[in-house]
Design an enzyme around this catalytic site. Structure first.
Site, PDB file in Angstrom:
ATOM      1  N   LYS A  71      15.233   8.068  10.281  1.00 16.35           N
ATOM      2  CA  LYS A  71      15.554   8.701   9.036  1.00 16.35           C
ATOM      3  C   LYS A  71      16.943   9.557   8.617  1.00 16.35           C
ATOM      4  CE  LYS A  71      11.421   7.164   7.149  1.00 16.35           C
ATOM      5  NZ  LYS A  71      11.656   6.043   6.308  1.00 16.35           N
ATOM      6  N   ARG A 126       0.904  -1.195   0.278  1.00 14.85           N
ATOM      7  CA  ARG A 126       0.116  -0.001  -0.011  1.00 14.85           C
ATOM      8  C   ARG A 126       1.050   1.186   0.119  1.00 14.85           C
ATOM      9  NH1 ARG A 126      -0.710   1.476   5.853  1.00 14.85           N
ATOM     10  NH2 ARG A 126       0.212  -0.369   6.935  1.00 14.85           N
ATOM     11  N   TYR A 150      11.404   9.458  14.922  1.00 15.18           N
ATOM     12  CA  TYR A 150      11.592   9.026  13.507  1.00 15.18           C
ATOM     13  C   TYR A 150      12.648   9.841  12.838  1.00 15.18           C
ATOM     14  CZ  TYR A 150       9.206   9.274   8.865  1.00 15.18           C
ATOM     15  OH  TYR A 150       9.008   9.207   7.523  1.00 15.18           O
TER      16      TYR A 150
HETATM   17  P1  NDP Z   1       1.989   3.527   4.984  1.00 16.81           P
HETATM   18  O1  NDP Z   1       1.855   3.465   6.344  1.00 16.81           O
HETATM   19  O2  NDP Z   1       1.024   3.880   4.050  1.00 16.81           O
HETATM   20  O3  NDP Z   1       2.690   2.163   4.480  1.00 16.81           O
HETATM   21  C1  NDP Z   1       3.600   1.699   5.436  1.00 16.81           C
HETATM   22  C2  NDP Z   1       4.219   0.450   4.756  1.00 16.81           C
HETATM   23  O4  NDP Z   1       5.146  -0.301   5.357  1.00 16.81           O
HETATM   24  C3  NDP Z   1       2.952  -0.784   4.777  1.00 16.81           C
HETATM   25  O5  NDP Z   1       3.064  -1.344   3.446  1.00 16.81           O
HETATM   26  C4  NDP Z   1       3.387  -1.574   5.783  1.00 16.81           C
HETATM   27  O6  NDP Z   1       2.833  -3.006   5.418  1.00 16.81           O
HETATM   28  C5  NDP Z   1       4.868  -1.515   5.624  1.00 16.81           C
HETATM   29  N1  NDP Z   1       5.544  -1.791   7.147  1.00 16.81           N
HETATM   30  C6  NDP Z   1       4.998  -1.117   8.069  1.00 16.81           C
HETATM   31  N2  NDP Z   1       5.775  -1.534   9.191  1.00 16.81           N
HETATM   32  C7  NDP Z   1       6.419  -2.995   8.937  1.00 16.81           C
HETATM   33  C8  NDP Z   1       7.081  -3.864   9.348  1.00 16.81           C
HETATM   34  N3  NDP Z   1       7.603  -4.013  10.523  1.00 16.81           N
HETATM   35  N4  NDP Z   1       7.713  -4.852   8.526  1.00 16.81           N
HETATM   36  C9  NDP Z   1       7.115  -4.945   7.090  1.00 16.81           C
HETATM   37  N5  NDP Z   1       6.506  -4.010   6.654  1.00 16.81           N
HETATM   38  C10 NDP Z   1       6.051  -2.859   7.169  1.00 16.81           C
HETATM   39  O7  NDP Z   1       3.310   4.760   4.689  1.00 16.81           O
HETATM   40  P2  NDP Z   1       3.825   5.262   3.509  1.00 16.81           P
HETATM   41  O8  NDP Z   1       3.488   4.418   2.339  1.00 16.81           O
HETATM   42  O9  NDP Z   1       3.218   6.659   3.608  1.00 16.81           O
HETATM   43  O10 NDP Z   1       5.224   5.294   3.685  1.00 16.81           O
HETATM   44  C11 NDP Z   1       6.301   4.487   3.019  1.00 16.81           C
HETATM   45  C12 NDP Z   1       7.583   5.148   3.259  1.00 16.81           C
HETATM   46  O11 NDP Z   1       7.660   6.347   2.993  1.00 16.81           O
HETATM   47  C13 NDP Z   1       8.040   4.955   4.884  1.00 16.81           C
HETATM   48  O12 NDP Z   1       9.368   4.691   5.078  1.00 16.81           O
HETATM   49  C14 NDP Z   1       7.628   6.444   5.367  1.00 16.81           C
HETATM   50  O13 NDP Z   1       8.545   6.709   6.511  1.00 16.81           O
HETATM   51  C15 NDP Z   1       8.237   7.172   4.208  1.00 16.81           C
HETATM   52  N6  NDP Z   1       7.795   8.595   4.041  1.00 16.81           N
HETATM   53  C16 NDP Z   1       6.362   8.773   4.227  1.00 16.81           C
HETATM   54  C17 NDP Z   1       5.810  10.322   4.089  1.00 16.81           C
HETATM   55  C18 NDP Z   1       4.083  10.302   4.040  1.00 16.81           C
HETATM   56  O14 NDP Z   1       4.043  11.534   4.339  1.00 16.81           O
HETATM   57  N7  NDP Z   1       3.314   9.246   3.697  1.00 16.81           N
HETATM   58  C19 NDP Z   1       6.501  11.291   4.007  1.00 16.81           C
HETATM   59  C20 NDP Z   1       8.046  10.739   4.227  1.00 16.81           C
HETATM   60  C21 NDP Z   1       8.511   9.616   3.997  1.00 16.81           C
HETATM   61  P3  NDP Z   1       2.237  -3.905   6.789  1.00 16.81           P
HETATM   62  O15 NDP Z   1       1.259  -2.866   7.725  1.00 16.81           O
HETATM   63  O16 NDP Z   1       1.250  -4.757   6.015  1.00 16.81           O
HETATM   64  O17 NDP Z   1       3.251  -4.365   7.414  1.00 16.81           O
END
Ligand code: NDP
Length: 252
Positions: free
Chosen positions: A153, A16, A149
């Protein structure tokens, strides 16, 4: 042949949000893609929809990573790794507890280290690889209430730079992409948190986030994916150790 034809890419957190957009972009460019995450149902649905493979992993657990990456490498050697799985929690520093600190470092930084180590031997043997770490603008500058966080990062950026130098002559590049607030579940959770803690309306909460972006808007996941896709191309071989902000000019 498409640009990534014949290559196998793993995208952690690919079920996602930003990870899913990255997986779709890689597939559209011809790569075979394995998406990884904790929730098999979300993963399998996404994998079926986009034509990817799904493998369960918890990037905070070393055994789980070892198992998931051996499974993926057995399907086909891994040429591209996108360390995207991550989570963001916020709290005033004086109220943050040590568990939260450890959670943020484990999922955002140690997970990136362990997943990278799982693919590196194969990449070294084949003399080729692309690693892209999804950091954040919070890896390049500070923001209040997200010390853990942001520290994690910033750590991802340090790992990216040092590993890039270490592998510079081995055909492997390591880069980071640093999104600003991006329209995903993570940003929605941040908005809900602001509403709950401050009593602001949802619109006011969104406005408080997008005010950081000179373009005054959220980034779309597909915009982050475009930057990642570029870094994954063979032709991007001289782009190494970089941290590219996808944030409308927020970081200059
Ligand atoms: P989401 O919360 O929408 O998705 C997070 C994803 O990471 C999910 O697919 C989740 O899958 C997976 N995930 C979380 N924890 C674990 C774990 N312990 N093991 C395996 N998979 C994990 O976040 P975003 O898509 O927004 O974020 C993606 C990346 O982008 C992250 O690294 C985030 O820090 C970074 N980012 C996001 C920003 C934003 O504003 N959205 C801004 C800057 C950076 P599942 O739950 O199935 O494990």
């Amino acid at each position: 042949m498409s640009k990534l034809g014949g290559q196998h890419a793993v995208v952690t957190g690919g079920g996602r949000g930003i990870g899913r957009a990255i997986a779709e972009a890689l597939i559209a460019d011809g790569a075979r893609v394995t998406i990884m995450g904790r929730n098999m149902q979300t993963l399998q649905t996404a994998a079926d929809e986009m034509g990817a493979e799904a493998v369960v992993v918890d990037v905070t657990q070393q055994d789980s990573i070892a198992e998931a990456f051996s499974k993926a490498a057995l399907m086909q050697a891994i040429d591209i790794l996108v360390n995207n799985a991550g989570a963001a929690e916020s709290a005033p520093f004086h109220r943050m507890d040590t568990d939260m600190w450890h959670r943020m470092v484990a999922v955002n930084l140690t997970g990136t280290y362990l997943c990278s180590q799982s693919v590196i031997k194969g990449m070294l043997d084949r003399g080729y690889g692309r690693i892209v770490n999804i950091a954040s603008t919070a890896g390049l500058t500070g923001y209040p209430y997200v010390t853990a966080y942001s520290a994690a990062k910033h750590g991802v950026i340090g790992l990216t730079r040092s590993l890039a130098l270490e592998l510079a002559k081995k055909g492997i590049t390591v880069n980071a992409v640093c999104p600003g607030y991006t329209d995903t579940d993570m940003a929605a959770d941040t908005v809900a948190n602001i509403v709950e803690k401050t009593g602001r309306t949802e619109d006011e909460a969104i406005a408080s986030l997008v005010k950081h972006n000179p373009q005054g808007r959220m980034i779309q996941p597909e915009e982050v994916a475009e930057a990642v896709l570029w870094l994954c191309q063979k032709s991007s071989g001289s782009i190494n150790g970089q941290s590219i902000a996808v944030a409308g000019g927020e970081i200059l």
